[in-house]
Design a protein around this motif. Structure first.
Motif, PDB file in Angstrom:
ATOM      1  N   THR A 110       0.830  -1.204   0.000  1.00  0.00           N
ATOM      2  CA  THR A 110       0.000   0.000   0.000  1.00  0.00           C
ATOM      3  C   THR A 110       0.864   1.253   0.000  1.00  0.00           C
ATOM      4  O   THR A 110       2.063   1.200   0.300  1.00  0.00           O
ATOM      5  CB  THR A 110      -0.895   0.050   1.248  1.00  0.00           C
ATOM      6  OG1 THR A 110      -0.047   0.187   2.412  1.00  0.00           O
ATOM      7  CG2 THR A 110      -1.732  -1.214   1.383  1.00  0.00           C
ATOM      8  N   ALA A 111       0.234   2.381  -0.277  1.00  0.00           N
ATOM      9  CA  ALA A 111       0.957   3.658  -0.247  1.00  0.00           C
ATOM     10  C   ALA A 111       1.495   3.940   1.156  1.00  0.00           C
ATOM     11  O   ALA A 111       2.628   4.413   1.310  1.00  0.00           O
ATOM     12  CB  ALA A 111       0.035   4.788  -0.703  1.00  0.00           C
ATOM     13  N   LEU A 141      -0.167   3.120  -8.016  1.00  0.00           N
ATOM     14  CA  LEU A 141       0.665   3.381  -6.841  1.00  0.00           C
ATOM     15  C   LEU A 141       1.885   4.215  -7.224  1.00  0.00           C
ATOM     16  O   LEU A 141       2.279   5.141  -6.502  1.00  0.00           O
ATOM     17  CB  LEU A 141       1.098   2.046  -6.231  1.00  0.00           C
ATOM     18  CG  LEU A 141       1.826   2.081  -4.884  1.00  0.00           C
ATOM     19  CD1 LEU A 141       0.950   2.728  -3.811  1.00  0.00           C
ATOM     20  CD2 LEU A 141       2.217   0.675  -4.466  1.00  0.00           C
TER      21      LEU A 141
END
Length: 205
Positions: A110-111, A141
């Motif tokens: 995830t970011a 992303l």
């Protein structure tokens, strides 16, 4: 930040034994690889990694994967490891490896995880497991990540689909079971390594 090897492909030799390590690492290096990780869930990695560093340390970026604890980083530094790859974001592992001057490529999805890794000092990121997210996810992303950070796809990358990950913005990939499966012959490793190098060269034109 440039990835520091000529070929941005990392050979992941999960399950390799000390008896096999020198021959298989030699096969991937002869094919054109110059970054290799031996995961710490491989048999007797404490023997394999220093042996490979001693033989090939001046020829390639040799390191360890599935590194989970700072004390493992200490141990690996004493063995001469230059590359630390993790499946998760553990900031203290990243900071410890950076303090030794190692290249760190932690696994994230995830970011939030990606930025936590960068804040801890990671010089590259691996999106894992890439096949579960797909190239479109990585492309999205990448849009929020600093453009100079090398991003690697890891998990489900084959010679046939490598180009998709490069098109999505990955600089390269970490290659596991499609390159090496525990117990396979050196000839098979050489064959798959050559296929990946060829696929990268064609996709990167």
């Amino acid at each position: 930040m440039q990835w520091q090897t000529n070929l941005p492909l990392i050979a992941i030799l999960r399950g390799i034994t000390p008896d096999e390590a020198i021959a298989h690492v030699g096969a991937v290096l002869d094919a054109g690889f110059d970054a290799v990780e031996i995961p710490l869930n491989s048999p007797e990695w404490e023997k394999s990694i220093p042996a490979v560093v001693q033989v090939y340390g001046d020829r390639a970026l040799i390191g360890a994967g599935t590194v989970l604890k700072p004390e493992q980083v200490d141990q690996l530094a004493q063995m001469g490891c230059k590359l630390i790859v993790t499946p998760n974001i553990q900031p203290e592992v990243i900071r410890r490896a950076v303090s030794y001057g190692m290249t760190v490529c932690p696994g994230c999805a995830t970011a939030s995880e990606a930025f936590n890794a960068l804040e801890a000092g990671a010089q590259a990121l691996k999106i894992f497991p890439s096949s579960a997210f797909g190239p479109a996810y990585i492309k999205a992303l990448k849009a929020v990540l600093p453009p100079e950070i090398p991003v690697f796809a890891v998990g489900g990358v084959t010679p046939e689909n490598l180009g998709q990950w490069l098109d999505a913005g990955c600089v390269g990939a970490g290659l596991g079971s499609d390159l090496y499966r525990a117990g396979q012959t050196v000839e098979r490793t050489a064959q798959q390594a050559t296929a990946f190098v060829k696929a990268y060269q064609e996709a990167a034109k």
